[in-house]
Design a protein around this motif. Sequence first.
Motif, PDB file in Angstrom:
ATOM      1  N   ASP A  58      39.646  37.221  46.626  1.00 31.50           N
ATOM      2  CA  ASP A  58      38.672  36.314  47.256  1.00 31.50           C
ATOM      3  C   ASP A  58      38.425  36.712  48.710  1.00 31.50           C
ATOM      4  OD1 ASP A  58      38.632  34.903  44.886  1.00 31.50           O
ATOM      5  OD2 ASP A  58      39.896  33.261  45.607  1.00 31.50           O
ATOM      6  N   ALA A  59      39.516  36.999  49.428  1.00 29.40           N
ATOM      7  CA  ALA A  59      39.376  37.370  50.844  1.00 29.40           C
ATOM      8  C   ALA A  59      38.617  38.687  50.981  1.00 29.40           C
ATOM      9  CB  ALA A  59      40.751  37.478  51.488  1.00 29.40           C
ATOM     10  N   LEU A  60      38.948  39.655  50.141  1.00 33.83           N
ATOM     11  CA  LEU A  60      38.291  40.961  50.226  1.00 33.83           C
ATOM     12  C   LEU A  60      36.815  40.865  49.845  1.00 33.83           C
ATOM     13  CD1 LEU A  60      41.181  43.078  48.676  1.00 33.83           C
ATOM     14  CD2 LEU A  60      40.314  43.270  51.030  1.00 33.83           C
ATOM     15  N   ARG A  61      36.518  40.069  48.829  1.00 39.25           N
ATOM     16  CA  ARG A  61      35.121  39.911  48.409  1.00 39.25           C
ATOM     17  C   ARG A  61      34.292  39.310  49.535  1.00 39.25           C
ATOM     18  NH1 ARG A  61      33.731  35.808  43.622  1.00 39.25           N
ATOM     19  NH2 ARG A  61      34.591  34.430  45.220  1.00 39.25           N
ATOM     20  N   GLN A  62      34.805  38.237  50.158  1.00 40.32           N
ATOM     21  CA  GLN A  62      34.046  37.604  51.233  1.00 40.32           C
ATOM     22  C   GLN A  62      34.015  38.471  52.489  1.00 40.32           C
ATOM     23  OE1 GLN A  62      34.089  33.392  51.800  1.00 40.32           O
ATOM     24  NE2 GLN A  62      35.340  33.057  49.960  1.00 40.32           N
ATOM     25  N   LYS A  63      34.976  39.370  52.594  1.00 38.11           N
ATOM     26  CA  LYS A  63      34.978  40.305  53.717  1.00 38.11           C
ATOM     27  C   LYS A  63      33.962  41.426  53.505  1.00 38.11           C
ATOM     28  CE  LYS A  63      38.313  42.844  56.556  1.00 38.11           C
ATOM     29  NZ  LYS A  63      39.682  43.413  56.653  1.00 38.11           N
ATOM     30  N   GLY A  64      33.443  41.527  52.286  1.00 35.00           N
ATOM     31  CA  GLY A  64      32.436  42.540  51.986  1.00 35.00           C
ATOM     32  C   GLY A  64      32.993  43.804  51.369  1.00 35.00           C
ATOM     33  N   GLU A  65      34.283  43.778  50.971  1.00 35.87           N
ATOM     34  CA  GLU A  65      34.914  44.957  50.375  1.00 35.87           C
ATOM     35  C   GLU A  65      34.996  44.765  48.863  1.00 35.87           C
ATOM     36  OE1 GLU A  65      38.605  45.845  52.347  1.00 35.87           O
ATOM     37  OE2 GLU A  65      37.756  45.494  54.344  1.00 35.87           O
ATOM     38  N   ALA A  66      33.844  44.987  48.209  1.00 35.13           N
ATOM     39  CA  ALA A  66      33.724  44.687  46.783  1.00 35.13           C
ATOM     40  C   ALA A  66      34.672  45.530  45.927  1.00 35.13           C
ATOM     41  CB  ALA A  66      32.278  44.893  46.333  1.00 35.13           C
ATOM     42  N   GLY A  67      34.798  46.810  46.253  1.00 37.05           N
ATOM     43  CA  GLY A  67      35.671  47.681  45.463  1.00 37.05           C
ATOM     44  C   GLY A  67      37.123  47.245  45.526  1.00 37.05           C
ATOM     45  N   ALA A  68      37.593  46.945  46.726  1.00 38.85           N
ATOM     46  CA  ALA A  68      38.975  46.489  46.887  1.00 38.85           C
ATOM     47  C   ALA A  68      39.175  45.132  46.226  1.00 38.85           C
ATOM     48  CB  ALA A  68      39.332  46.408  48.373  1.00 38.85           C
ATOM     49  N   ALA A  69      38.145  44.287  46.303  1.00 40.36           N
ATOM     50  CA  ALA A  69      38.233  42.975  45.662  1.00 40.36           C
ATOM     51  C   ALA A  69      38.349  43.126  44.150  1.00 40.36           C
ATOM     52  CB  ALA A  69      37.008  42.137  46.015  1.00 40.36           C
ATOM     53  N   ARG A  70      37.587  44.055  43.593  1.00 43.42           N
ATOM     54  CA  ARG A  70      37.651  44.287  42.144  1.00 43.42           C
ATOM     55  C   ARG A  70      39.057  44.738  41.737  1.00 43.42           C
ATOM     56  NH1 ARG A  70      33.751  47.492  42.032  1.00 43.42           N
ATOM     57  NH2 ARG A  70      32.148  45.892  41.796  1.00 43.42           N
ATOM     58  N   GLY A  71      39.648  45.601  42.543  1.00 43.00           N
ATOM     59  CA  GLY A  71      41.002  46.060  42.247  1.00 43.00           C
ATOM     60  C   GLY A  71      42.006  44.910  42.286  1.00 43.00           C
ATOM     61  N   ALA A  72      41.838  44.016  43.247  1.00 40.54           N
ATOM     62  CA  ALA A  72      42.739  42.865  43.357  1.00 40.54           C
ATOM     63  C   ALA A  72      42.564  41.935  42.160  1.00 40.54           C
ATOM     64  CB  ALA A  72      42.472  42.114  44.661  1.00 40.54           C
ATOM     65  N   TYR A  73      41.320  41.731  41.745  1.00 42.10           N
ATOM     66  CA  TYR A  73      41.075  40.865  40.585  1.00 42.10           C
ATOM     67  C   TYR A  73      41.624  41.494  39.300  1.00 42.10           C
ATOM     68  CZ  TYR A  73      37.949  37.863  43.337  1.00 42.10           C
ATOM     69  OH  TYR A  73      37.425  36.988  44.273  1.00 42.10           O
ATOM     70  N   ASP A  74      41.512  42.810  39.180  1.00 40.79           N
ATOM     71  CA  ASP A  74      42.100  43.488  38.016  1.00 40.79           C
ATOM     72  C   ASP A  74      43.616  43.267  37.987  1.00 40.79           C
ATOM     73  OD1 ASP A  74      39.759  44.520  36.922  1.00 40.79           O
ATOM     74  OD2 ASP A  74      39.859  46.385  38.086  1.00 40.79           O
ATOM     75  N   GLU A  75      44.234  43.382  39.151  1.00 43.14           N
ATOM     76  CA  GLU A  75      45.676  43.147  39.247  1.00 43.14           C
ATOM     77  C   GLU A  75      46.019  41.706  38.887  1.00 43.14           C
ATOM     78  OE1 GLU A  75      49.018  42.929  42.804  1.00 43.14           O
ATOM     79  OE2 GLU A  75      47.268  44.225  43.079  1.00 43.14           O
ATOM     80  N   ALA A  76      45.194  40.772  39.362  1.00 42.24           N
ATOM     81  CA  ALA A  76      45.427  39.363  39.062  1.00 42.24           C
ATOM     82  C   ALA A  76      45.284  39.090  37.566  1.00 42.24           C
ATOM     83  CB  ALA A  76      44.449  38.490  39.849  1.00 42.24           C
ATOM     84  N   LEU A  77      44.278  39.689  36.956  1.00 36.78           N
ATOM     85  CA  LEU A  77      44.048  39.470  35.527  1.00 36.78           C
ATOM     86  C   LEU A  77      45.199  40.023  34.698  1.00 36.78           C
ATOM     87  CD1 LEU A  77      42.060  38.340  33.464  1.00 36.78           C
ATOM     88  CD2 LEU A  77      40.941  40.598  33.411  1.00 36.78           C
ATOM     89  N   ALA A  78      45.734  41.159  35.113  1.00 36.58           N
ATOM     90  CA  ALA A  78      46.857  41.759  34.383  1.00 36.58           C
ATOM     91  C   ALA A  78      48.104  40.883  34.475  1.00 36.58           C
ATOM     92  CB  ALA A  78      47.149  43.148  34.942  1.00 36.58           C
TER      93      ALA A  78
END
Length: 215
Positions: free
Chosen positions: A172-192
């Motif tokens: 969430d923090a990375l997405r709102q910071k504008g770092e979409a790629g890093a946010a996607r990686g964090a969400y993938d980790e969260a989903l796993a």
Amino acid sequence: MRSEEEQIEVLRDWWARNGSAVLIGVLVAVAAVVGMRFWNSHNANQAQGASIAYEKMLGALAQVEGRDDTVAWAEVEEQADQLRKDYGSTVYASHAGLALARKAVAAGDYDAAAGYLNDVIKADRNDALVYTARLRLARVDIQRQDFDAALATLKGRFPVDWSAQVAELRGDALRQKGEAGAARGAYDEALAAAPQGDSLAERIRMKLDDLAPAS
């Protein structure tokens, strides 16, 4: 064998030499017993008073679930303030800090909420409460658009069972910071890390879908 008069004289001599020490020893022993009983009674009264205030606070919190109840919020604040003031050295004070932070968030006062949560973290009275306060502080910092502070809070150690929530908030923090790629990686980790079929997993999938590049 000594006569009765000689025995009395011996006792008088012994008392003259040791009487003060004996009296002091007896007084110390009595004071210790009285002090221990007072301390145990004080602790019992403290625990009972804190428990009553805590139960009242929980009851008021239950009333504000899902609705804005000014009277209930006032009760939450009154009991939480009492817990922090009168029982500040107990774990109840940390519960009160979480409750006051929740009230501040409901009022949109994120700075006050951050202050309460930092108090809980600094007090460090209970690991689970500290982890909870850190997660909530990260959410508050995201609301304040202080994304770097949120990411810093989430870098610390958390139990494995909290991994999905931590990674989601990092996304969430990375997405709102504008770092979409890093946010996607964090969400993938969260989903796993999230239990499959759980509402948390579904929420994370929705966030990943929102980040998917347009075809």
